[in-house]
Motif scaffolding. Structure first.
Motif, PDB file in Angstrom:
ATOM      1  N   LEU A 197       0.813  -1.215   0.000  1.00 31.49           N
ATOM      2  CA  LEU A 197       0.000   0.000   0.000  1.00 31.49           C
ATOM      3  C   LEU A 197       0.845   1.263   0.000  1.00 31.49           C
ATOM      4  CD1 LEU A 197      -2.840  -1.058   2.487  1.00 31.49           C
ATOM      5  CD2 LEU A 197      -3.059  -0.703   0.019  1.00 31.49           C
ATOM      6  N   GLN A 198       2.094   1.149   0.410  1.00 30.17           N
ATOM      7  CA  GLN A 198       2.973   2.316   0.378  1.00 30.17           C
ATOM      8  C   GLN A 198       3.202   2.799  -1.046  1.00 30.17           C
ATOM      9  OE1 GLN A 198       6.539   1.278   2.539  1.00 30.17           O
ATOM     10  NE2 GLN A 198       5.438   0.937   4.456  1.00 30.17           N
ATOM     11  N   ASN A 199       3.035   1.895  -2.017  1.00 32.27           N
ATOM     12  CA  ASN A 199       3.135   2.297  -3.431  1.00 32.27           C
ATOM     13  C   ASN A 199       2.047   3.280  -3.813  1.00 32.27           C
ATOM     14  OD1 ASN A 199       5.312   0.516  -3.885  1.00 32.27           O
ATOM     15  ND2 ASN A 199       3.907  -1.192  -4.209  1.00 32.27           N
ATOM     16  N   TYR A 200       0.942   3.280  -3.055  1.00 29.36           N
ATOM     17  CA  TYR A 200      -0.160   4.207  -3.301  1.00 29.36           C
ATOM     18  C   TYR A 200      -0.101   5.408  -2.358  1.00 29.36           C
ATOM     19  CZ  TYR A 200      -1.914  -0.345  -4.963  1.00 29.36           C
ATOM     20  OH  TYR A 200      -2.040  -1.580  -5.553  1.00 29.36           O
ATOM     21  N   GLN A 201       1.008   5.557  -1.639  1.00 31.15           N
ATOM     22  CA  GLN A 201       1.164   6.608  -0.635  1.00 31.15           C
ATOM     23  C   GLN A 201       0.190   6.415   0.529  1.00 31.15           C
ATOM     24  OE1 GLN A 201       3.788   8.963  -0.781  1.00 31.15           O
ATOM     25  NE2 GLN A 201       4.312   7.429  -2.339  1.00 31.15           N
ATOM     26  N   VAL A 202      -0.079   5.158   0.836  1.00 26.94           N
ATOM     27  CA  VAL A 202      -0.908   4.805   1.994  1.00 26.94           C
ATOM     28  C   VAL A 202       0.008   4.170   3.037  1.00 26.94           C
ATOM     29  CG1 VAL A 202      -2.795   3.345   2.841  1.00 26.94           C
ATOM     30  CG2 VAL A 202      -2.992   4.499   0.628  1.00 26.94           C
ATOM     31  N   SER A 242      -6.572   2.417  -8.558  1.00 31.25           N
ATOM     32  CA  SER A 242      -5.327   3.161  -8.354  1.00 31.25           C
ATOM     33  C   SER A 242      -4.164   2.545  -9.123  1.00 31.25           C
ATOM     34  CB  SER A 242      -4.987   3.212  -6.856  1.00 31.25           C
ATOM     35  OG  SER A 242      -4.926   1.900  -6.318  1.00 31.25           O
ATOM     36  N   ASP A 243      -4.212   1.247  -9.347  1.00 28.45           N
ATOM     37  CA  ASP A 243      -3.101   0.555 -10.028  1.00 28.45           C
ATOM     38  C   ASP A 243      -2.916   1.023 -11.469  1.00 28.45           C
ATOM     39  OD1 ASP A 243      -2.503  -1.677  -7.933  1.00 28.45           O
ATOM     40  OD2 ASP A 243      -4.669  -1.699  -8.196  1.00 28.45           O
ATOM     41  N   LEU A 244      -3.970   1.524 -12.088  1.00 27.27           N
ATOM     42  CA  LEU A 244      -3.875   1.936 -13.486  1.00 27.27           C
ATOM     43  C   LEU A 244      -3.433   3.381 -13.661  1.00 27.27           C
ATOM     44  CD1 LEU A 244      -6.995   0.257 -15.149  1.00 27.27           C
ATOM     45  CD2 LEU A 244      -4.681  -0.633 -14.867  1.00 27.27           C
ATOM     46  N   ASP A 245      -3.322   4.110 -12.570  1.00 25.83           N
ATOM     47  CA  ASP A 245      -3.013   5.532 -12.680  1.00 25.83           C
ATOM     48  C   ASP A 245      -1.584   5.747 -13.173  1.00 25.83           C
ATOM     49  OD1 ASP A 245      -3.171   8.249 -12.555  1.00 25.83           O
ATOM     50  OD2 ASP A 245      -3.870   8.334 -10.487  1.00 25.83           O
ATOM     51  N   THR A 246      -1.441   6.546 -14.205  1.00 26.10           N
ATOM     52  CA  THR A 246      -0.122   6.865 -14.758  1.00 26.10           C
ATOM     53  C   THR A 246       0.402   8.206 -14.248  1.00 26.10           C
ATOM     54  OG1 THR A 246      -1.171   7.854 -16.711  1.00 26.10           O
ATOM     55  CG2 THR A 246      -0.536   5.532 -16.853  1.00 26.10           C
ATOM     56  N   ASP A 247      -0.398   8.889 -13.432  1.00 26.69           N
ATOM     57  CA  ASP A 247      -0.002  10.174 -12.855  1.00 26.69           C
ATOM     58  C   ASP A 247       0.537   9.936 -11.445  1.00 26.69           C
ATOM     59  OD1 ASP A 247       0.323  12.714 -11.909  1.00 26.69           O
ATOM     60  OD2 ASP A 247      -1.724  13.382 -12.265  1.00 26.69           O
ATOM     61  N   SER A 248       1.833  10.000 -11.281  1.00 28.47           N
ATOM     62  CA  SER A 248       2.463   9.706  -9.992  1.00 28.47           C
ATOM     63  C   SER A 248       2.124  10.739  -8.924  1.00 28.47           C
ATOM     64  CB  SER A 248       3.984   9.626 -10.162  1.00 28.47           C
ATOM     65  OG  SER A 248       4.501  10.852 -10.651  1.00 28.47           O
ATOM     66  N   ARG A 249       1.595  11.878  -9.328  1.00 24.62           N
ATOM     67  CA  ARG A 249       1.240  12.931  -8.359  1.00 24.62           C
ATOM     68  C   ARG A 249      -0.202  12.827  -7.890  1.00 24.62           C
ATOM     69  NH1 ARG A 249       2.685  17.683 -12.326  1.00 24.62           N
ATOM     70  NH2 ARG A 249       1.466  16.228 -13.586  1.00 24.62           N
ATOM     71  N   ASN A 250      -0.941  11.901  -8.440  1.00 26.81           N
ATOM     72  CA  ASN A 250      -2.369  11.778  -8.127  1.00 26.81           C
ATOM     73  C   ASN A 250      -2.557  10.878  -6.908  1.00 26.81           C
ATOM     74  OD1 ASN A 250      -5.126  12.047  -8.320  1.00 26.81           O
ATOM     75  ND2 ASN A 250      -5.347  10.575 -10.002  1.00 26.81           N
ATOM     76  N   ASP A 251      -2.182  11.367  -5.741  1.00 25.52           N
ATOM     77  CA  ASP A 251      -2.236  10.571  -4.516  1.00 25.52           C
ATOM     78  C   ASP A 251      -3.663  10.515  -3.958  1.00 25.52           C
ATOM     79  OD1 ASP A 251       0.472  10.181  -4.652  1.00 25.52           O
ATOM     80  OD2 ASP A 251       0.951  11.897  -3.360  1.00 25.52           O
ATOM     81  N   PRO A 252      -3.962   9.490  -3.153  1.00 26.39           N
ATOM     82  CA  PRO A 252      -5.295   9.383  -2.551  1.00 26.39           C
ATOM     83  C   PRO A 252      -5.502  10.414  -1.443  1.00 26.39           C
ATOM     84  CG  PRO A 252      -3.872   7.663  -1.697  1.00 26.39           C
ATOM     85  CD  PRO A 252      -3.101   8.345  -2.792  1.00 26.39           C
ATOM     86  N   ILE A 253      -6.749  10.624  -1.083  1.00 27.44           N
ATOM     87  CA  ILE A 253      -7.057  11.533   0.026  1.00 27.44           C
ATOM     88  C   ILE A 253      -6.409  11.037   1.307  1.00 27.44           C
ATOM     89  CG2 ILE A 253      -8.926  12.541   1.401  1.00 27.44           C
ATOM     90  CD1 ILE A 253     -10.735  12.349  -0.988  1.00 27.44           C
ATOM     91  N   TYR A 254      -6.328   9.716   1.445  1.00 22.30           N
ATOM     92  CA  TYR A 254      -5.745   9.128   2.655  1.00 22.30           C
ATOM     93  C   TYR A 254      -4.347   9.677   2.919  1.00 22.30           C
ATOM     94  CZ  TYR A 254      -4.374   5.636   6.106  1.00 22.30           C
ATOM     95  OH  TYR A 254      -3.950   5.005   7.262  1.00 22.30           O
ATOM     96  N   SER A 255      -3.577   9.917   1.861  1.00 22.70           N
ATOM     97  CA  SER A 255      -2.199  10.381   2.027  1.00 22.70           C
ATOM     98  C   SER A 255      -2.130  11.776   2.632  1.00 22.70           C
ATOM     99  CB  SER A 255      -1.479  10.372   0.674  1.00 22.70           C
ATOM    100  OG  SER A 255      -2.016  11.359  -0.198  1.00 22.70           O
ATOM    101  N   LEU A 256      -3.235  12.515   2.579  1.00 17.61           N
ATOM    102  CA  LEU A 256      -3.278  13.884   3.094  1.00 17.61           C
ATOM    103  C   LEU A 256      -3.790  13.948   4.534  1.00 17.61           C
ATOM    104  CD1 LEU A 256      -5.025  15.448  -0.047  1.00 17.61           C
ATOM    105  CD2 LEU A 256      -2.557  15.393   0.419  1.00 17.61           C
ATOM    106  N   ASP A 257      -4.343  12.860   5.006  1.00 19.52           N
ATOM    107  CA  ASP A 257      -5.057  12.846   6.287  1.00 19.52           C
ATOM    108  C   ASP A 257      -4.092  12.737   7.467  1.00 19.52           C
ATOM    109  OD1 ASP A 257      -7.103  12.715   8.150  1.00 19.52           O
ATOM    110  OD2 ASP A 257      -7.395  10.556   7.894  1.00 19.52           O
TER     111      ASP A 257
END
Length: 442
Positions: free
Chosen positions: A132-137, A257-272
């Motif tokens: 999950l760290q790959n998704y910035q979680v 999330s696995d298909l996202d090609t934009d590395s800056r498009n992090d989930p809301i969780y990463s901001l919490d």
């Protein structure tokens, strides 16, 4: 050709050669497994694929039956399926995952003779924490619970008492249709906030948070189903700020999330930073739909209550697919598969964008994301779905009724949902041009 594909062709040929009639029972799973010298799982996979195409149907405790043997009566290979959310079977890693299942049977066989952990297979929990760290979680392993698909997690959360003491659930309108059905099944008070090509009205969101007793806000921030678009980081930050201000939890469904090609498009969780966001990640959409494995990352205050509820509903999620997923991720197979899927779906969306750029926006305005499964098209006039869906079906173009994605089914709507998860470029071109010409001639 693998045995899975051979079974599909065999059933189609039985119908084509009139060796089996509409409504007649198909060969049993056991008999086909013996005939093709394969596992029952392979036969089930083939039958499920035919069922998704509405070529056959299943009757509980009875078997599978033929829907139609004629092209004009049912669906065939020539049909274009813009309706399904299932990924393309031709690019899924079935053989690799089957190998992992065999390994899991041997490695985790002791779990088959006892009840497993309610939280999930311990080794998979640790694997998921790192993955999950790959998704910035970033979370503790104690915050992760493995569930039987994302909707089991959503169902449990719907029934839990949250620390904010509130009882109403807010959803985007439209939203994932299964979530709507889930909420209706539990008879929970649900309200919606409109989401369109340009996102949502954040001022309206604040008023709802302020005036209603919102327990949690179910949201699909990227690759929205059915619209297809994603929120910007600024929008995500504002949504989170409002949730923190008005004591509202967020249930973030990050299914693609696995298909996202934009590395800056992090989930809301990463901001919490205040344990406000519940992160939900399924592995079915980009691995195997029948896998039914999801992970939910919970605020620590909800974990024990969530586990108690899960324990008394299913004891534990099936251990064998958990073990197989653990092996699949750790062996690097998951990463290789996702890299391939990213490339394929990015190309499909790029191709689709080139086609839609030639459309007159006064006829159909297309909202096309940079990748993913879904896009939507907007007509300038309300759409009569009871008319257009059968008309397109006669042309071999199968589209899902988007009204199922709305809380209110009777309101005027002008959207068409398109899924390219199982279409190649030629099908995309033929199907989209046919749809555009249909509206052009109205």
């Amino acid at each position: 050709m693998n045995k899975y594909a051979l079974i599909i062709d065999y059933i189609r040929n039985l119908s084509q050669e009139k060796k089996i009639k509409t409504g007649q029972k198909l060969p049993s799973i056991r008999s086909l497994a013996d005939k093709f010298q394969c596992s029952k799982l392979t036969v089930v996979r083939a039958y499920k694929e035919l069922e998704q195409e509405h070529f056959i149907y299943s009757a509980p405790k009875s078997g599978y039956y033929l829907v139609s043997k004629h092209k004009k009566e049912g669906l065939s290979k020539s049909n274009i399926y813009f309706s399904t959310v299932l990924p393309d079977i031709n690019i899924l890693p079935y053989d690799e995952f089957h190998h992992c299942l065999d390994q899991a049977m041997e490695k985790y066989k002791m779990y088959l003779f006892s009840y497993g952990e309610t939280r999930g297979l311990p080794s998979l929990i640790e694997t998921l924490r790192k993955h999950l760290q790959n998704y910035q979680v970033f979370c503790k392993p104690t915050q992760i619970v493995v569930t039987s698909g994302s909707q089991q997690a959503a169902s449990i959360l719907t029934n839990l008492q949250f620390p904010n003491g509130k009882n109403t659930i807010l959803v985007e309108n439209p939203t994932y249709d299964r979530m709507i059905k889930n909420l209706q099944l539990h008879s929970v008070r649900t309200i919606g906030i409109d989401r369109n090509f340009h996102g949502m009205d954040l001022n309206r969101l604040e008023r709802i948070f302020q005036e209603e007793d919102i327990k949690f806000f179910y949201i699909v921030p990227r690759f929205h189903n059915p619209i297809g678009s994603s929120y910007s980081m600024d929008e995500k930050k504002e949504i989170l700020r409002l949730a923190q201000k008005y004591d509202v939890y967020i249930l973030e469904d990050d299914y693609l999330s696995d298909l996202d090609t934009d590395s800056r498009n992090d989930p809301i969780y990463s901001l919490d930073t205040t344990d406000r966001v519940i992160y939900l990640k399924t592995f079915s959409k980009i691995l195997l739909p029948g896998l039914r494995i999801a992970a939910v990352v919970l605020p620590e205050i909800l974990v024990s209550q969530f586990l108690r509820y899960k324990q008394w509903t299913d004891i534990h999620t099936s251990m064998l697919p958990q073990g197989a997923l653990d092996i699949y991720i750790n062996n690097g197979m998951f990463k290789r598969s996702v890299t391939r899927l990213k490339r394929i779906y990015k190309k499909r969306m790029d191709y689709l964008k080139n086609i839609c750029n030639s459309f007159d926006r006064e006829v159909l305005d297309a909202n096309i994301p940079h990748t993913g499964f879904f896009l939507s098209m907007k007509s300038t006039k309300p759409i009569q779905y009871n008319v257009i869906l059968p008309e397109l079906s006669k042309k071999g173009i199968i589209i899902k009724d988007i009204r199922e994605s709305y809380l209110e089914k009777n309101q005027k709507m002008n959207l068409i949902k398109i899924s390219v998860s199982k279409t190649d470029n030629q099908q995309i071109k033929d199907g989209m041009l046919s749809i555009y010409n249909y509206f052009l001639n109205q």
